[in-house]
Design an enzyme around this catalytic site. Structure first.
Site, PDB file in Angstrom:
ATOM      1  N   ALA A 131       1.179  -1.088  -0.131  1.00  0.00           N
ATOM      2  CA  ALA A 131      -0.139   0.055  -0.014  1.00  0.00           C
ATOM      3  C   ALA A 131       1.064   1.174  -0.019  1.00  0.00           C
ATOM      4  O   ALA A 131       2.028   1.214   0.460  1.00  0.00           O
ATOM      5  CB  ALA A 131      -0.850   0.182   1.219  1.00  0.00           C
ATOM      6  N   ALA A 133       0.490   5.439   0.667  1.00  0.00           N
ATOM      7  CA  ALA A 133      -0.308   6.608   1.199  1.00  0.00           C
ATOM      8  C   ALA A 133       0.599   7.900   1.334  1.00  0.00           C
ATOM      9  O   ALA A 133       1.813   7.707   1.001  1.00  0.00           O
ATOM     10  CB  ALA A 133      -0.786   6.160   2.267  1.00  0.00           C
ATOM     11  N   SER A 134      -0.112   8.990   1.759  1.00  0.00           N
ATOM     12  CA  SER A 134       0.601  10.246   1.660  1.00  0.00           C
ATOM     13  C   SER A 134       1.882  10.328   2.793  1.00  0.00           C
ATOM     14  O   SER A 134       2.941  10.897   2.467  1.00  0.00           O
ATOM     15  CB  SER A 134      -0.212  11.271   2.078  1.00  0.00           C
ATOM     16  OG  SER A 134      -1.068  10.927   3.024  1.00  0.00           O
ATOM     17  N   ILE A 135       1.864   9.530   3.827  1.00  0.00           N
ATOM     18  CA  ILE A 135       2.943   9.450   4.856  1.00  0.00           C
ATOM     19  C   ILE A 135       3.789   8.437   4.320  1.00  0.00           C
ATOM     20  O   ILE A 135       5.090   8.732   4.467  1.00  0.00           O
ATOM     21  CB  ILE A 135       2.437   9.568   6.171  1.00  0.00           C
ATOM     22  CG1 ILE A 135       1.544  10.867   6.366  1.00  0.00           C
ATOM     23  CG2 ILE A 135       3.822   9.432   7.222  1.00  0.00           C
ATOM     24  CD1 ILE A 135       0.962  10.806   7.785  1.00  0.00           C
ATOM     25  N   GLN A 137       4.935   4.245   2.902  1.00  0.00           N
ATOM     26  CA  GLN A 137       4.194   3.173   2.120  1.00  0.00           C
ATOM     27  C   GLN A 137       4.595   1.679   2.769  1.00  0.00           C
ATOM     28  O   GLN A 137       5.740   1.664   3.604  1.00  0.00           O
ATOM     29  CB  GLN A 137       4.578   3.054   0.604  1.00  0.00           C
ATOM     30  CG  GLN A 137       6.024   2.664   0.306  1.00  0.00           C
ATOM     31  CD  GLN A 137       6.324   2.992  -1.095  1.00  0.00           C
ATOM     32  OE1 GLN A 137       5.628   3.841  -1.710  1.00  0.00           O
ATOM     33  NE2 GLN A 137       7.277   2.142  -1.799  1.00  0.00           N
ATOM     34  N   VAL A 138       3.800   0.659   2.649  1.00  0.00           N
ATOM     35  CA  VAL A 138       4.097  -0.423   3.491  1.00  0.00           C
ATOM     36  C   VAL A 138       4.611  -1.851   2.334  1.00  0.00           C
ATOM     37  O   VAL A 138       3.900  -1.658   1.180  1.00  0.00           O
ATOM     38  CB  VAL A 138       2.861  -1.008   4.122  1.00  0.00           C
ATOM     39  CG1 VAL A 138       2.957  -2.274   4.628  1.00  0.00           C
ATOM     40  CG2 VAL A 138       1.945   0.161   4.904  1.00  0.00           C
ATOM     41  N   LYS A 152       6.769  -0.316   7.407  1.00  0.00           N
ATOM     42  CA  LYS A 152       6.017   0.975   6.851  1.00  0.00           C
ATOM     43  C   LYS A 152       7.153   1.987   6.797  1.00  0.00           C
ATOM     44  O   LYS A 152       7.903   2.295   7.879  1.00  0.00           O
ATOM     45  CB  LYS A 152       4.826   1.443   7.831  1.00  0.00           C
ATOM     46  CG  LYS A 152       4.187   2.429   7.213  1.00  0.00           C
ATOM     47  CD  LYS A 152       2.868   2.450   8.110  1.00  0.00           C
ATOM     48  CE  LYS A 152       2.259   3.565   8.114  1.00  0.00           C
ATOM     49  NZ  LYS A 152       0.864   3.593   8.915  1.00  0.00           N
ATOM     50  N   ASP A 287      -9.529   5.925  13.392  1.00  0.00           N
ATOM     51  CA  ASP A 287      -9.736   5.886  11.984  1.00  0.00           C
ATOM     52  C   ASP A 287     -10.067   4.351  11.534  1.00  0.00           C
ATOM     53  O   ASP A 287      -9.613   3.813  10.606  1.00  0.00           O
ATOM     54  CB  ASP A 287      -8.440   6.391  11.414  1.00  0.00           C
ATOM     55  CG  ASP A 287      -8.601   6.943  10.014  1.00  0.00           C
ATOM     56  OD1 ASP A 287      -9.748   7.027   9.521  1.00  0.00           O
ATOM     57  OD2 ASP A 287      -7.359   6.965   9.365  1.00  0.00           O
TER      58      ASP A 287
HETATM   59  N1  LIG Z   1       0.651  -5.558  10.231  1.00  0.00           N
HETATM   60  C1  LIG Z   1       0.168  -5.504   8.952  1.00  0.00           C
HETATM   61  N2  LIG Z   1      -0.075  -6.770   8.407  1.00  0.00           N
HETATM   62  C2  LIG Z   1      -0.410  -7.083   7.292  1.00  0.00           C
HETATM   63  N3  LIG Z   1      -0.982  -5.804   6.329  1.00  0.00           N
HETATM   64  C3  LIG Z   1      -0.701  -4.594   6.948  1.00  0.00           C
HETATM   65  C4  LIG Z   1      -0.162  -4.449   8.255  1.00  0.00           C
HETATM   66  N4  LIG Z   1       0.018  -3.054   8.578  1.00  0.00           N
HETATM   67  C5  LIG Z   1      -0.147  -2.682   7.410  1.00  0.00           C
HETATM   68  N5  LIG Z   1      -1.039  -3.576   6.306  1.00  0.00           N
HETATM   69  C6  LIG Z   1      -1.375  -3.092   4.974  1.00  0.00           C
HETATM   70  O1  LIG Z   1      -0.884  -1.961   4.711  1.00  0.00           O
HETATM   71  C7  LIG Z   1      -1.958  -1.085   4.494  1.00  0.00           C
HETATM   72  C8  LIG Z   1      -1.524   0.270   4.851  1.00  0.00           C
HETATM   73  O2  LIG Z   1      -1.342   0.372   6.333  1.00  0.00           O
HETATM   74  P1  LIG Z   1      -1.751   1.430   7.149  1.00  0.00           P
HETATM   75  O3  LIG Z   1      -0.896   1.241   8.475  1.00  0.00           O
HETATM   76  O4  LIG Z   1      -3.133   1.867   7.320  1.00  0.00           O
HETATM   77  O5  LIG Z   1      -0.950   2.909   6.570  1.00  0.00           O
HETATM   78  P2  LIG Z   1      -1.631   4.247   6.415  1.00  0.00           P
HETATM   79  O6  LIG Z   1      -1.164   4.927   7.528  1.00  0.00           O
HETATM   80  O7  LIG Z   1      -0.719   4.679   5.082  1.00  0.00           O
HETATM   81  O8  LIG Z   1      -3.101   4.176   6.162  1.00  0.00           O
HETATM   82  C9  LIG Z   1      -3.194  -1.660   5.148  1.00  0.00           C
HETATM   83  O9  LIG Z   1      -4.353  -1.200   4.837  1.00  0.00           O
HETATM   84  C10 LIG Z   1      -2.733  -3.002   5.096  1.00  0.00           C
HETATM   85  O10 LIG Z   1      -3.200  -3.492   3.702  1.00  0.00           O
END
Ligand SMILES: Nc1ncnc2c1ncn2[C@@H]1O[C@H](COP(=O)(O)OP(=O)(O)O)[C@@H](O)[C@H]1O
Ligand SMILES: [Mg+2]
Length: 553
Positions: A131, A133-135, A137-138, A152, A287
């Protein structure tokens, strides 16, 4: 304000983007049109001013301005007390569809945080982001011991860019306050400051890691919810490392079918977990949209992304319960009193008028069936009414309202007939029952010895209301009077005693002097000292008698 080249360039970019989306009038009114290049303005289509679509256009402006503004817009959508409802709604849809950054940049950041030879710690990092996002990426990754993790990584340069944007934003807010009365009324600079500090926190991943830990610790006893473990040894302010918990969005039909979970039941579980976080633990995921709440293969809820959390003290939780219960029962007085209690600055508020306005609002929602009662929206409207009555609602409650709006949306997708109120009411009643249970308030109140007014908040609403009246009305003056009398009485007593001690001392000394000279028998030829002694004696006796008679000795 530093007028360096970079700042000037950014101003110009902001001016162009505002102009492109038809906000010339904003530029003109703020005196920023001069930042636009010659002729550029002429080529643009005539500028619309405020029209029905302006909230929508505002969203486009923020999206074009990039990550800082997207994030600010998302945070600003919590400020339903200051922003009009259509703007809030538009900002809620502000998605951070930002293109991912290069994998080479990811590995560069990892190497600088973990050391160049980090492959001994982390065996593999998937180059394809999960994924973006603005801040940050994962990316999926694997530890040397084989454990599946996600990493992340903070977007490169975002801190510097945001800081530059913050400076501009501050200047614009100040400018707006000077030129527009509404901006002054809304204390725009203060709102902007609050947003900036919230965003700064969100950009520090160690804060998100701590929040994740707290959320996880609070939910360990539940077998229906999981929260990823933080891998602290690899976590930095620009890199967050978590245990990988695979799952699908909670609203994903296929995932629901696979796990065999019934949507209505799942909605109940989700709401119950979030209510528990809000009202019992006072630490909530603020959120809870489907991108952050997933469903794992066993049908458990995964709470991801603890970047934005709300924290409520015990007293704040009590007020929140009262507010929700007041809403659920249509009790405008309870709502008004909860609002007033939430606020430190309540002396300026006319309670009866506040109740009247809430009552009006209630009629607007009266038509809504219990099943479709929009709690989040109602809370936001109520906070707007509060602000009209000079009640400044602390930002934690605004976050609570926004969380309710998001939750409302998710729950409705799962089960359109489901109601937050339906579940909220019995829960609020149960919490109030616990609050009234002497074991729950007597212990902490006596034990801690903190007998502040705050601990009285834990007492039944009736007593709380009476106290509020006491502290507001004339009774307070009477109480103060009594206290003053008491203090004066003590002081007078003390002063009398001191005076008498002096006089008695003088009498004793005088007697000694007179006796020594044996002049008491030769009355006619008395020396001056003896007269003085007799006068002092008479005075002392007088003072003594007066004090005794008035009970001041
Ligand atoms: N611990 C995790 N295990 C599996 N997938 C994760 C995990 N953390 C994040 N993700 C994936 O990454 C995406 C973005 O992570 P998130 O923490 O929501 O970031 P953001 O702050 O950019 O929204 C999530 O929607 C999910 O699909
Ligand atoms: Mg997220």
């Amino acid at each position: 304000m530093r007028w360096d080249w970079h700042t000037w360039g950014r101003y110009r970019q902001i001016a162009e983007i505002l102009g492109r989306h038809g906000f010339f009038f904003v530029l003109d009114s703020l005196g920023l049109s001069r930042h636009l290049p010659w002729g550029w303005r002429m080529r643009q289509s005539p500028a619309p001013s405020i029209d029905a679509r302006w909230p929508e256009r505002l969203r486009l402006v923020l999206a074009d301005l990039g990550p800082t503004y997207i994030k600010l817009g998302q945070l600003a959508s919590t400020r339903s007390d200051v922003l009009p409802p259509d703007v809030v709604q538009s900002l809620e849809h502000l998605q951070d569809d930002v293109p991912p950054f290069d994998f080479a940049e990811v590995t560069g950041i990892l190497a600088s945080e973990w050391g160049a030879d980090y492959s001994t710690l982390v065996e593999h990092v998937d180059p394809e982001p999960l994924a973006a996002a603005s801040i940050g990426q994962v990316h999926r990754a694997r530890l040397a011991d084989g454990r599946a993790i996600v990493v992340k990584v903070r977007r490169p340069g975002i801190v510097e860019q945001s800081e530059a944007d913050f400076r501009i934003l501050r200047t614009l807010a100040e400018l707006a306050e000077h030129r527009w009365p509404w901006a002054q009324e809304a204390q725009l600079t203060e709102v902007v400051e609050e947003l900036i500090s919230a965003l700064r926190e969100e950009m520090d991943f160690t804060i998100e890691a701590r929040n994740t830990d707290t959320g996880r610790a609070n939910l360990t006893d539940s077998d229906e919810v999981v929260v990823p473990e933080v891998i602290w040894s690899l976590t930095r302010s620009s890199v967050l490392v978590l245990e990988d918990l695979p799952g699908e969005k909670i609203t994903d039909g296929a995932a629901l079918a696979r796990t065999g979970r019934e949507p209505r039941q799942l909605a109940r579980t989700l709401v119950a977990v979030i209510y528990r976080q809000i009202f019992e633990q006072g630490f909530f995921h603020a959120d809870p949209h489907p991108g952050n709440i997933h469903l794992d293969a066993e049908g458990r809820l995964i709470f991801l992304d603890w970047g934005l959390v709300g924290v409520l003290s015990r007293v704040m939780r009590h007020h929140s319960v009262d507010l929700v219960l007041g809403l659920a029962q249509g009790d405008s007085e309870l709502v008004a009193d909860a609002l007033m209690a939430m606020n430190g600055n309540r002396w300026q508020t006319d309670r009866m008028r506040l109740i009247r306005d809430i009552e009006r609002l209630r009629h607007r929602y009266y038509e809504a069936q219990l099943g479709s009662f929009p709690v989040g929206q109602a809370l936001s409207d109520i906070f707007r009414v509060a602000r009209r009555h000079h009640l400044q609602v602390p930002s934690e409650y605004l976050l609570l309202a926004r969380t309710a709006v998001i939750l409302d949306g998710v729950v409705r997708q799962l089960d359109p007939a489901f109601s937050l109120v339906e579940l909220g009411k019995p829960m609020a009643l149960e919490l109030i029952r616990q609050r009234l249970d002497p074991r729950n308030w007597l212990g902490p109140a006596l034990g801690a010895g903190r007998r502040s007014l705050a601990s009285f908040m834990a007492l039944p609403g009736e007593l709380e209301r009476t106290l509020a009246t006491l502290s507001r009305g004339e009774v307070r003056i009477v109480l103060e009077h009594r206290n003053m009398d008491h203090i004066l009485w003590h002081w007078e007593k003390l002063a009398n005693r001191i005076a008498l001690s002096f006089l008695l001392g003088a009498v004793v000394l005088g007697t000694a002097w007179v006796v020594r000279r044996q002049q008491l028998t030769h009355l006619p030829g008395l020396p001056f000292g003896t007269y003085a002694f007799v006068v002092t004696l008479v005075l002392a006796a007088g003072l003594f008698l007066a004090a005794v008679r008035r009970g001041r000795l």
